[in-house]
Design an enzyme around this catalytic site. Structure first.
Site, short mmCIF file in Angstrom:
data_model
loop_
_atom_site.label_atom_id
_atom_site.label_comp_id
_atom_site.label_asym_id
_atom_site.label_seq_id
_atom_site.Cartn_x
_atom_site.Cartn_y
_atom_site.Cartn_z
N GLU A 212 0.86 -1.19 0.00
CA GLU A 212 0.00 0.00 0.00
C GLU A 212 0.90 1.24 0.00
O GLU A 212 1.80 1.36 0.83
CB GLU A 212 -0.91 -0.03 1.23
CG GLU A 212 -1.64 1.25 1.54
CD GLU A 212 -2.56 1.74 0.43
OE1 GLU A 212 -3.41 0.96 -0.03
OE2 GLU A 212 -2.40 2.91 0.01
N GLY A 280 -7.55 1.79 -7.02
CA GLY A 280 -8.65 2.73 -7.20
C GLY A 280 -9.23 2.67 -8.60
O GLY A 280 -8.80 1.86 -9.43
N ASP A 321 -20.61 6.40 -10.61
CA ASP A 321 -19.15 6.53 -10.47
C ASP A 321 -18.55 7.63 -11.32
O ASP A 321 -17.43 8.06 -11.07
CB ASP A 321 -18.47 5.20 -10.86
CG ASP A 321 -18.50 4.17 -9.74
OD1 ASP A 321 -19.21 4.39 -8.74
OD2 ASP A 321 -17.81 3.13 -9.88
N ALA A 329 -22.22 1.40 -5.42
CA ALA A 329 -23.38 1.09 -6.26
C ALA A 329 -24.65 1.76 -5.75
O ALA A 329 -25.41 2.36 -6.51
CB ALA A 329 -23.56 -0.42 -6.33
N HIS A 453 -33.60 -9.71 21.96
CA HIS A 453 -32.59 -10.44 22.72
C HIS A 453 -32.73 -11.94 22.46
O HIS A 453 -33.84 -12.45 22.51
CB HIS A 453 -32.74 -10.18 24.21
CG HIS A 453 -31.80 -11.01 25.03
ND1 HIS A 453 -30.46 -10.70 25.16
CD2 HIS A 453 -32.00 -12.17 25.74
CE1 HIS A 453 -29.87 -11.61 25.93
NE2 HIS A 453 -30.78 -12.51 26.28
#
Ligand code: FAD
Length: 474
Positions: A212, A280, A321, A329, A453
């Site tokens: 990275e 990316g 995008d 999405a 619960h």
């Protein structure tokens, strides 16, 4: 020449949802889509359905089932021997899910009388007069519409000078279809997609090394969550993630690929059988004819739009995008609905402050709203409440007690500003926080809601109580 009320360019989640909503509102709609499958068949659904969200989640689930069978059942008193991976079957299952989903959109298009114009769409000349329609060229034919919605999505960013063959050096397309599990897998980029794809192949037996470039791990996530995730991925799951890695050379060879890079002051070399590049994605406006009609594109390649996805051209919208905002999405889908409703003359908007983010690793990571470091940077006064899954009865029953819920609320108004979850079921748990934020709930609202619960959602409840220093089970 065919005439439509609306032409949508691109049938990914943003475009196909926009087309359906326009049709529901009584418009005559065409959707242009050029995608072809590996077998050369035209397909709807875009990146998300063909090579993104859906196939990656299918493989994440299959690989998780395998890891659970081989490592996760002993604690339950169940022993399994001889568990094996049939990779061709696993990939086949993934492909069948993709095909079912993409064919499903074809059915939806037929049901809503949306015309699929197969091929590449581009703007031809601008309209002659103000009342003239836009003309979109598809495979030598022209179609006209007064409104155009550009939903051309994104494509993977590649390393300069490194050719992706989707065999040895892959982006998401190749990494979702390996024919065998690589012994040594290199991944460039430890973001969401890199972590998901790296996790799949690690669970199936690959030794995964991730390089990275950034010095911080999961910089967009809350720091407490990123720290917890780092511990789990690197210590418990043996993902070798090297931050601040500066790659100088990538050399493909006969049997794999070698990378040279600088890390912690030393020059290093990584040899791997296959390499995944996940650094990316970039907006896709290639061959759209944007220049010919004066559609404005910003310095990073995104189509310029306002908060209602209106572009610089009258009647032309852009969503998903290919415009600013998170590349998710569901963000594109909601923009598609908004734009369709605006075209129909309705009032509509997207609340960009309440978009959930999910990373489908194991455990999953999900959040909505702002992180603690963002609130600090913006000098917003806040209170924080955190509660672990380690003392939740349902999590103990599941045998997975990792992670916590962290809730952040305004110091004075108590309005919830951000919720961060790291847990196996974080993608489902975050929905409660999204609803709460959409309704501008206070942390006290969550604290006063009855939660079943035993359930994991009790941890959300307890985090809200912890914010007021009154957690009941700790
Ligand atoms: C491996 C991976 C996993 C992901 N997982 C998730 C996830 O879990 N959750 C999530 O929210 N997001 C996820 N994403 C991101 C998600 O896939 C995108 O945010 C989403 O697909 C964007 O939708 P879109 O409709 O804007 O664009 P796209 O899905 O990219 O679709 C655009 C479409 O437009 C078509 N097109 C482009 N130009 C033209 C043209 N000129 N003429 C005709 N057609 C054209 C393309 O062929 C494509 O089909 C993932 C992405 C990847 C790669």
């Amino acid at each position: 020449m065919a005439d439509f009320d609306v032409i949508v360019i691109g049938a990914g989640p943003a475009g196909y949802i926009a087309a359906i909503r326009c049709a529901q509102l009584g418009m005559k709609v065409a959707c242009v889509e050029e995608w072809k499958t590996a077998r050369g068949e035209p397909a709807l659904g875009g990146t998300c359905l063909n090579v993104g969200c859906i196939p990656s989640k299918a493989l994440l689930e299959s690989s998780e089932q395998y890891e659970h069978a081989t490592k996760g059942l002993a604690d339950h008193g169940i022993s399994v021997s001889g568990a094996k991976v049939d990779l061709a079957k696993m990939i086949g299952r993934k492909d069948a899910i993709v095909s079912k989903m993409t064919k499903g959109i074809e059915t939806l298009f037929r049901k809503n009388k949306i015309e699929w114009l197969k091929g590449h769409g581009r703007f031809s000349a601008p309209p002659g007069g103000t009342n003239d329609p836009w003309h979109i060229e598809v495979g030598g034919e022209k179609a006209a519409a007064r409104h155009v919605i550009v939903a051309t999505g994104s494509k993977p960013r590649h390393l300069p000078g490194v050719a992706v063959d989707n065999d040895v050096i892959c982006d998401n397309v190749g990494a979702l279809s390996f024919s065998q599990v690589p012994e040594r897998l290199g991944v460039v980029g430890a973001g969401v997609i890199g972590l998901e794809l790296g996790s799949v192949w690690r669970r199936l037996g690959a030794k995964v090394t991730m390089l990275e470039a950034l010095p911080a791990f999961l910089g967009a996530a809350d720091e407490a969550v990123a720290k917890e995730a780092w511990k789990i991925f690197t210590r418990d799951q043996a993902l070798d993630i090297q931050l601040a890695a500066d790659i100088s050379k990538v050399s493909p060879g006969k049997n794999g690929v070698a990378l040279e890079y600088k890390h912690e002051g030393a020059q290093k070399r990584l040899e791997c059988d296959r390499l995944v590049i996940s650094i990316g994605r970039v907006p896709n406006t290639e061959g759209l004819g944007a220049e010919a009609v004066g559609l404005k594109i910003d310095a990073r390649g995104f189509i310029e739009v306002d908060e209602h996805c209106r572009s610089s051209l009258p009647g032309v919208f852009a969503i998903g995008d290919v415009v600013r905002g998170p590349m998710l999405a569901h963000k594109g889908e909601e923009e598609g609905v908004m734009v369709a409703e605006l075209i129909a003359g309705q009032k509509s908007h997207v609340n960009y402050d309440a978009i959930p983010w999910v990373i489908y690793t194991h455990p999953e990571i999900a959040w909505v709203g702002r992180s603690e470091q963002q609130l600090k940077a913006e000098s917003v006064p806040y209170r924080s409440g955190q509660f672990p899954f380690a003392i939740n009865g349902r999590a103990l029953g599941h045998g997975d007690t990792r992670g916590f819920v962290k809730m952040l609320a305004h110091q004075k108004t108590d309005e919830i500003l951000g919720v961060h979850v790291i847990n196996t079921h974080a993608s489902e748990l975050i929905a409660e926080a999204v609803v709460a934020m959409e309704f501008r709930a206070a942390s006290e609202d969550i604290a006063r809601i009855v939660h079943a619960h035993p359930s994991l959602s009790e941890v959300m409840h307890e985090a809200a109580l912890a914010l007021d220093k009154r957690a009941l089970n700790m």
